[in-house]
Design a protein around this motif. Structure first.
Motif, PDB file in Angstrom:
ATOM      1  N   ASP A 188    -103.356 -47.742   9.993  1.00 18.56           N
ATOM      2  CA  ASP A 188    -103.002 -47.831  11.410  1.00 18.56           C
ATOM      3  C   ASP A 188    -102.312 -49.152  11.714  1.00 18.56           C
ATOM      4  O   ASP A 188    -101.335 -49.204  12.470  1.00 18.56           O
ATOM      5  N   GLY A 189    -102.820 -50.233  11.147  1.00 21.88           N
ATOM      6  CA  GLY A 189    -102.199 -51.532  11.371  1.00 21.88           C
ATOM      7  C   GLY A 189    -100.788 -51.601  10.821  1.00 21.88           C
ATOM      8  O   GLY A 189     -99.892 -52.165  11.452  1.00 21.88           O
ATOM      9  N   MET A 190    -100.581 -51.031   9.638  1.00 26.44           N
ATOM     10  CA  MET A 190     -99.246 -51.050   9.052  1.00 26.44           C
ATOM     11  C   MET A 190     -98.264 -50.228   9.886  1.00 26.44           C
ATOM     12  O   MET A 190     -97.118 -50.647  10.107  1.00 26.44           O
ATOM     13  N   LEU A 191     -98.707 -49.074  10.360  1.00 21.74           N
ATOM     14  CA  LEU A 191     -97.841 -48.266  11.219  1.00 21.74           C
ATOM     15  C   LEU A 191     -97.515 -49.018  12.512  1.00 21.74           C
ATOM     16  O   LEU A 191     -96.384 -48.972  13.005  1.00 21.74           O
ATOM     17  N   ALA A 192     -98.497 -49.728  13.065  1.00 20.72           N
ATOM     18  CA  ALA A 192     -98.258 -50.519  14.275  1.00 20.72           C
ATOM     19  C   ALA A 192     -97.278 -51.656  13.993  1.00 20.72           C
ATOM     20  O   ALA A 192     -96.401 -51.957  14.815  1.00 20.72           O
ATOM     21  N   TRP A 193     -97.432 -52.317  12.835  1.00 18.26           N
ATOM     22  CA  TRP A 193     -96.495 -53.378  12.464  1.00 18.26           C
ATOM     23  C   TRP A 193     -95.084 -52.813  12.337  1.00 18.26           C
ATOM     24  O   TRP A 193     -94.118 -53.402  12.861  1.00 18.26           O
ATOM     25  N   MET A 194     -94.944 -51.683  11.660  1.00 24.43           N
ATOM     26  CA  MET A 194     -93.627 -51.065  11.518  1.00 24.43           C
ATOM     27  C   MET A 194     -93.037 -50.724  12.879  1.00 24.43           C
ATOM     28  O   MET A 194     -91.849 -50.945  13.135  1.00 24.43           O
ATOM     29  N   ALA A 195     -93.883 -50.224  13.793  1.00 24.99           N
ATOM     30  CA  ALA A 195     -93.410 -49.837  15.125  1.00 24.99           C
ATOM     31  C   ALA A 195     -93.011 -51.047  15.962  1.00 24.99           C
ATOM     32  O   ALA A 195     -92.257 -50.906  16.936  1.00 24.99           O
ATOM     33  N   SER A 196     -93.503 -52.247  15.605  1.00 26.71           N
ATOM     34  CA  SER A 196     -93.097 -53.442  16.333  1.00 26.71           C
ATOM     35  C   SER A 196     -91.682 -53.877  15.968  1.00 26.71           C
ATOM     36  O   SER A 196     -91.084 -54.706  16.669  1.00 26.71           O
ATOM     37  N   LEU A 197     -91.150 -53.322  14.887  1.00 22.64           N
ATOM     38  CA  LEU A 197     -89.834 -53.710  14.398  1.00 22.64           C
ATOM     39  C   LEU A 197     -88.830 -52.564  14.358  1.00 22.64           C
ATOM     40  O   LEU A 197     -87.620 -52.815  14.281  1.00 22.64           O
ATOM     41  N   LEU A 198     -89.315 -51.333  14.393  1.00 22.28           N
ATOM     42  CA  LEU A 198     -88.465 -50.158  14.201  1.00 22.28           C
ATOM     43  C   LEU A 198     -88.691 -49.148  15.327  1.00 22.28           C
ATOM     44  O   LEU A 198     -89.716 -49.190  16.012  1.00 22.28           O
ATOM     45  N   PRO A 199     -87.755 -48.206  15.525  1.00 18.55           N
ATOM     46  CA  PRO A 199     -87.953 -47.168  16.543  1.00 18.55           C
ATOM     47  C   PRO A 199     -89.225 -46.365  16.264  1.00 18.55           C
ATOM     48  O   PRO A 199     -89.495 -45.996  15.118  1.00 18.55           O
TER      49      PRO A 199
END
Length: 237
Positions: A188-199
């Motif tokens: 979940d944290g990794m997906l949130a990190w990715m979403a902070s930088l990507l659509p």
């Protein structure tokens, strides 16, 4: 969908004996999914104290699983992002014939985060579960907000007395430092990190490809209440 030129491409995974498998597998699965959706130029380096196979197990069952490092601390390349999982290998006092000095890993994290020997500082550092203990001992969490495994809350939080430990958090973003709660929270944290930088549409495609029931709120962690965890405020100077 356009590919982001600024998204980090050089990832490192720190491995030590007796790491937690899902701490590694969840975030790496998300990154693999992203690499299959336009980010094929992403690179992953697996870093340990030697190039010997690294096992997550305390017993024969777990030791049958072996991961192969690609680099040692001395040969590790320039990284943009370093992932530090948790596991029993970070906890001193648990006997093991395979356990190296955790201080060696702490030293590498300290240097990698700040930059060393011509290496630029990391853009991001990301810990899962009690991997936060390594970040804490390295001084990375000083002045930051952070979280970690709730079952080991009282054991881990003293590692960074200058941090504000957030009990209710499933993950915490604090500048370029991302920490997550226990085990499955890493995905979940990794997906949130990715979403902070990507659509978010792209990140949702990655999560759907994992068939992962995504947790959307960073404050959604039932294990804090289950384990009676409370915030730990930074010590006053």
């Amino acid at each position: 969908m356009a590919v982001s030129a600024s998204f980090p491409r050089r990832f490192g995974l720190l491995l030590y004996p007796e790491f937690e498998v899902l701490d590694v597998a969840g975030p790496i699965e998300a990154l693999i999914g992203l690499s299959q959706r336009g980010y094929e130029d992403m690179k992953l380096s697996i870093i340990s104290h030697t190039l010997d196979p690294v096992s997550p197990g305390l017993n024969d069952f777990g030791r049958a699983i072996r991961y192969l490092p690609t680099h040692t601390f001395e040969t590790a390349p320039q990284l943009d992002v370093l992932l530090v999982p948790g596991g029993l290998g970070t906890i001193e006092g648990i006997p093991s014939p395979d356990k190296p000095r955790i201080d060696d890993y702490v030293d590498y994290v300290r240097k990698a985060y700040r930059g060393y020997d011509g290496h630029e500082p990391l853009q991001y550092i990301f810990s899962v579960c009690n991997g936060a203990l390594v970040l804490g001992k390295a001084g990375v969490l000083d002045g930051q907000k952070a979280t970690t495994n709730k079952a080991a809350w009282k054991l881990i939080t003293p590692s960074a007395p200058k941090a504000h430990w957030v009990a209710s958090a499933r993950w915490v973003e604090s500048g370029n430092v991302w920490t997550t709660s226990g085990v499955s929270a890493g995905a979940d944290g990794m997906l949130a990190w990715m979403a902070s930088l990507l659509p978010d549409k792209l990140v949702t495609e990655v999560a759907d490809g994992m068939e992962w029931q995504r947790v959307w709120s960073s404050d959604d962690d039932p294990f804090a209440e289950l384990n009676g965890c409370e915030d730990v405020l930074p010590e006053e100077e």
